[in-house]
Write a protein that holds these residues in place. Structure first.
Motif, PDB file in Angstrom:
ATOM      1  N   ALA A   1       0.812  -1.221   0.000  1.00  0.00           N
ATOM      2  CA  ALA A   1       0.000   0.000   0.000  1.00  0.00           C
ATOM      3  C   ALA A   1       0.847   1.273   0.000  1.00  0.00           C
ATOM      4  CB  ALA A   1      -0.951  -0.015   1.202  1.00  0.00           C
ATOM      5  N   PRO A   2       1.931   1.351   0.804  1.00  0.00           N
ATOM      6  CA  PRO A   2       2.738   2.578   0.759  1.00  0.00           C
ATOM      7  C   PRO A   2       3.358   2.841  -0.609  1.00  0.00           C
ATOM      8  CG  PRO A   2       3.216   1.334   2.752  1.00  0.00           C
ATOM      9  CD  PRO A   2       2.362   0.451   1.894  1.00  0.00           C
ATOM     10  N   VAL A   3       3.797   1.792  -1.298  1.00  0.00           N
ATOM     11  CA  VAL A   3       4.373   1.968  -2.633  1.00  0.00           C
ATOM     12  C   VAL A   3       3.295   2.418  -3.615  1.00  0.00           C
ATOM     13  CG1 VAL A   3       5.456   0.770  -4.590  1.00  0.00           C
ATOM     14  CG2 VAL A   3       6.255   0.334  -2.256  1.00  0.00           C
ATOM     15  N   LEU A   4       2.113   1.810  -3.526  1.00  0.00           N
ATOM     16  CA  LEU A   4       1.017   2.216  -4.398  1.00  0.00           C
ATOM     17  C   LEU A   4       0.634   3.669  -4.158  1.00  0.00           C
ATOM     18  CD1 LEU A   4      -1.288  -0.933  -4.161  1.00  0.00           C
ATOM     19  CD2 LEU A   4       0.070  -0.221  -6.136  1.00  0.00           C
ATOM     20  N   LEU A   5       0.558   4.064  -2.899  1.00  0.00           N
ATOM     21  CA  LEU A   5       0.173   5.430  -2.559  1.00  0.00           C
ATOM     22  C   LEU A   5       1.233   6.426  -3.006  1.00  0.00           C
ATOM     23  CD1 LEU A   5      -1.778   7.375  -1.185  1.00  0.00           C
ATOM     24  CD2 LEU A   5      -0.602   6.910   0.975  1.00  0.00           C
ATOM     25  N   GLY A   6       2.499   6.121  -2.694  1.00  0.00           N
ATOM     26  CA  GLY A   6       3.581   7.022  -3.084  1.00  0.00           C
ATOM     27  C   GLY A   6       3.689   7.176  -4.586  1.00  0.00           C
ATOM     28  N   GLY A   7       3.604   6.053  -5.309  1.00  0.00           N
ATOM     29  CA  GLY A   7       3.663   6.121  -6.770  1.00  0.00           C
ATOM     30  C   GLY A   7       2.486   6.878  -7.347  1.00  0.00           C
TER      31      GLY A   7
ATOM     32  N   VAL B   1      24.088  10.225 -30.582  1.00  0.00           N
ATOM     33  CA  VAL B   1      24.589   9.732 -29.297  1.00  0.00           C
ATOM     34  C   VAL B   1      23.691  10.192 -28.154  1.00  0.00           C
ATOM     35  CG1 VAL B   1      26.497   9.864 -27.648  1.00  0.00           C
ATOM     36  CG2 VAL B   1      26.980   9.559 -30.084  1.00  0.00           C
ATOM     37  N   LEU B   2      23.311  11.469 -28.166  1.00  0.00           N
ATOM     38  CA  LEU B   2      22.446  11.996 -27.115  1.00  0.00           C
ATOM     39  C   LEU B   2      21.075  11.311 -27.115  1.00  0.00           C
ATOM     40  CD1 LEU B   2      23.128  15.847 -27.267  1.00  0.00           C
ATOM     41  CD2 LEU B   2      23.482  14.358 -25.291  1.00  0.00           C
ATOM     42  N   ALA B   3      20.496  11.173 -28.293  1.00  0.00           N
ATOM     43  CA  ALA B   3      19.183  10.535 -28.392  1.00  0.00           C
ATOM     44  C   ALA B   3      19.258   9.084 -27.942  1.00  0.00           C
ATOM     45  CB  ALA B   3      18.652  10.623 -29.815  1.00  0.00           C
ATOM     46  N   GLY B   4      20.308   8.383 -28.352  1.00  0.00           N
ATOM     47  CA  GLY B   4      20.472   7.005 -27.929  1.00  0.00           C
ATOM     48  C   GLY B   4      20.636   6.888 -26.428  1.00  0.00           C
ATOM     49  N   ALA B   5      21.369   7.818 -25.842  1.00  0.00           N
ATOM     50  CA  ALA B   5      21.564   7.801 -24.386  1.00  0.00           C
ATOM     51  C   ALA B   5      20.244   8.032 -23.660  1.00  0.00           C
ATOM     52  CB  ALA B   5      22.581   8.859 -23.986  1.00  0.00           C
ATOM     53  N   VAL B   6      19.419   8.932 -24.205  1.00  0.00           N
ATOM     54  CA  VAL B   6      18.120   9.188 -23.587  1.00  0.00           C
ATOM     55  C   VAL B   6      17.223   7.961 -23.704  1.00  0.00           C
ATOM     56  CG1 VAL B   6      15.996  10.545 -23.753  1.00  0.00           C
ATOM     57  CG2 VAL B   6      18.211  11.676 -23.907  1.00  0.00           C
ATOM     58  N   GLY B   7      17.154   7.380 -24.905  1.00  0.00           N
ATOM     59  CA  GLY B   7      16.299   6.216 -25.109  1.00  0.00           C
ATOM     60  C   GLY B   7      16.719   5.020 -24.279  1.00  0.00           C
ATOM     61  N   GLY B   8      18.014   4.690 -24.330  1.00  0.00           N
ATOM     62  CA  GLY B   8      18.503   3.551 -23.559  1.00  0.00           C
ATOM     63  C   GLY B   8      18.505   3.824 -22.070  1.00  0.00           C
ATOM     64  N   GLY B   9      18.908   5.036 -21.684  1.00  0.00           N
ATOM     65  CA  GLY B   9      18.953   5.374 -20.263  1.00  0.00           C
ATOM     66  C   GLY B   9      17.590   5.361 -19.619  1.00  0.00           C
ATOM     67  N   ALA B  10      16.568   5.805 -20.345  1.00  0.00           N
ATOM     68  CA  ALA B  10      15.212   5.790 -19.797  1.00  0.00           C
ATOM     69  C   ALA B  10      14.752   4.371 -19.496  1.00  0.00           C
ATOM     70  CB  ALA B  10      14.244   6.466 -20.776  1.00  0.00           C
ATOM     71  N   VAL B  11      15.094   3.428 -20.364  1.00  0.00           N
ATOM     72  CA  VAL B  11      14.722   2.031 -20.138  1.00  0.00           C
ATOM     73  C   VAL B  11      15.415   1.482 -18.895  1.00  0.00           C
ATOM     74  CG1 VAL B  11      14.905  -0.306 -21.060  1.00  0.00           C
ATOM     75  CG2 VAL B  11      14.184   1.556 -22.544  1.00  0.00           C
ATOM     76  N   LEU B  12      16.703   1.761 -18.757  1.00  0.00           N
ATOM     77  CA  LEU B  12      17.436   1.254 -17.597  1.00  0.00           C
ATOM     78  C   LEU B  12      16.914   1.862 -16.301  1.00  0.00           C
ATOM     79  CD1 LEU B  12      21.099   1.222 -18.988  1.00  0.00           C
ATOM     80  CD2 LEU B  12      19.522  -0.715 -18.710  1.00  0.00           C
ATOM     81  N   LEU B  13      16.572   3.150 -16.343  1.00  0.00           N
ATOM     82  CA  LEU B  13      15.999   3.780 -15.148  1.00  0.00           C
ATOM     83  C   LEU B  13      14.621   3.197 -14.824  1.00  0.00           C
ATOM     84  CD1 LEU B  13      16.995   7.546 -15.536  1.00  0.00           C
ATOM     85  CD2 LEU B  13      17.793   5.923 -13.815  1.00  0.00           C
ATOM     86  N   THR B  14      13.838   2.923 -15.859  1.00  0.00           N
ATOM     87  CA  THR B  14      12.543   2.274 -15.625  1.00  0.00           C
ATOM     88  C   THR B  14      12.739   0.914 -14.980  1.00  0.00           C
ATOM     89  OG1 THR B  14      11.323   3.412 -17.384  1.00  0.00           O
ATOM     90  CG2 THR B  14      10.536   1.232 -16.769  1.00  0.00           C
ATOM     91  N   GLY B  15      13.704   0.155 -15.486  1.00  0.00           N
ATOM     92  CA  GLY B  15      13.989  -1.142 -14.891  1.00  0.00           C
ATOM     93  C   GLY B  15      14.378  -1.020 -13.430  1.00  0.00           C
ATOM     94  N   ALA B  16      15.200  -0.028 -13.115  1.00  0.00           N
ATOM     95  CA  ALA B  16      15.615   0.187 -11.731  1.00  0.00           C
ATOM     96  C   ALA B  16      14.422   0.575 -10.856  1.00  0.00           C
ATOM     97  CB  ALA B  16      16.690   1.273 -11.677  1.00  0.00           C
ATOM     98  N   MET B  17      13.520   1.389 -11.399  1.00  0.00           N
ATOM     99  CA  MET B  17      12.355   1.814 -10.619  1.00  0.00           C
ATOM    100  C   MET B  17      11.367   0.673 -10.415  1.00  0.00           C
ATOM    101  SD  MET B  17      11.812   5.669 -12.163  1.00  0.00           S
ATOM    102  CE  MET B  17      10.390   6.041 -11.121  1.00  0.00           C
ATOM    103  N   VAL B  18      11.203  -0.180 -11.425  1.00  0.00           N
ATOM    104  CA  VAL B  18      10.344  -1.355 -11.260  1.00  0.00           C
ATOM    105  C   VAL B  18      10.933  -2.278 -10.189  1.00  0.00           C
ATOM    106  CG1 VAL B  18       9.490  -3.457 -12.368  1.00  0.00           C
ATOM    107  CG2 VAL B  18       9.394  -1.276 -13.590  1.00  0.00           C
ATOM    108  N   ALA B  19      12.240  -2.504 -10.267  1.00  0.00           N
ATOM    109  CA  ALA B  19      12.907  -3.343  -9.268  1.00  0.00           C
ATOM    110  C   ALA B  19      12.766  -2.743  -7.877  1.00  0.00           C
ATOM    111  CB  ALA B  19      14.381  -3.523  -9.633  1.00  0.00           C
ATOM    112  N   ALA B  20      12.920  -1.425  -7.781  1.00  0.00           N
ATOM    113  CA  ALA B  20      12.782  -0.755  -6.484  1.00  0.00           C
ATOM    114  C   ALA B  20      11.355  -0.870  -5.954  1.00  0.00           C
ATOM    115  CB  ALA B  20      13.187   0.713  -6.603  1.00  0.00           C
ATOM    116  N   SER B  21      10.372  -0.770  -6.843  1.00  0.00           N
ATOM    117  CA  SER B  21       8.971  -0.906  -6.429  1.00  0.00           C
ATOM    118  C   SER B  21       8.723  -2.281  -5.813  1.00  0.00           C
ATOM    119  CB  SER B  21       8.035  -0.694  -7.624  1.00  0.00           C
ATOM    120  OG  SER B  21       8.195   0.592  -8.185  1.00  0.00           O
TER     121      SER B  21
END
Length: 204
Positions: free
Chosen positions: A11-17, A133-153
């Motif tokens: 519940a705290p994770v659901l509420l915070g998210g 390079v910048l666009a690739g970093a944004v696209g790939g980096g966003a996926v890795l951050l999403t993965g980290a946030m899902v794992a953290a959740s």
């Protein structure tokens, strides 16, 4: 893979998210004008369609999220685009969950918005090679951050999910490479034919 279903998170994770996602959506709606609505709708439809095309990878599956591209093109508007796409997926196909809409929206949209806002001013002034390079970093980096946030959740919800969270995050690495390439190609094309599309505020 980023669509966490009902009944897993605490519940705290659901509420915070939910609170953080609502703040992101609220910010996007305050900044949105008539021109932005069309862009948000188009990219929401692209996100909705791309997310339905999943490919098995070990114990999980992967699909394009395009959150980095949405962050570059929409800024905070990506929160609205992702939320609409997720709502339709839950109601039409049962993907994800209603109680986890806030967490899933936050996990997918926030990394793209953050990286997109950081990179957008530089992309407009970059050479084609630097832009890729910048666009690739944004696209790939966003996926890795999403993965980290899902794992953290999962980790914050229950310690029993820690082993699963670690394996799940590793599954995002191949997707990050694919998203980096797709984002670089799309951004390069838009920079040639419609540079204003790469401004979160749209053409003036």
């Amino acid at each position: 893979m980023a669509h966490i279903p009902d009944g897993i998170l605490s519940a705290p994770v659901l509420l915070g998210g939910g609170v953080l996602a609502a703040a992101g959506v609220g910010l996007a709606l305050r900044r949105m004008d008539d021109r932005a609505i069309v862009r948000v709708a188009i990219l929401s439809a692209v996100f909705f369609t791309a997310s339905l095309l999943s490919f098995p990878l070990g114990p999980s599956s992967v699909h394009l999220m395009l959150s980095g591209l949405m962050g570059l093109m929409l800024g905070p508007g990506a929160f609205v685009a992702v939320l609409v796409g997720l709502v339709l997926q839950v109601l039409l196909f049962g993907i994800g969950g209603l109680t986890t809409l806030g967490v899933n929206t936050l996990n997918i949209a926030a990394p793209g918005v953050l990286l997109g806002l950081l990179a957008a001013p530089r992309i407009g002034r970059a050479t084609p090679g630097q832009r890729a390079v910048l666009a690739g970093a944004v696209g790939g980096g966003a996926v890795l951050l999403t993965g980290a946030m899902v794992a953290a959740s999962l980790w914050l919800s229950a310690s029993e999910y820690v082993p699963v969270a670690r394996v799940l995050w590793l599954a995002y690495a191949p997707l990050a490479a694919i998203e980096a390439a797709v984002t670089a190609v799309v951004v390069g094309f838009l920079a040639r034919v419609e540079p204003a599309a790469l401004s979160p505020d749209g053409p003036r």
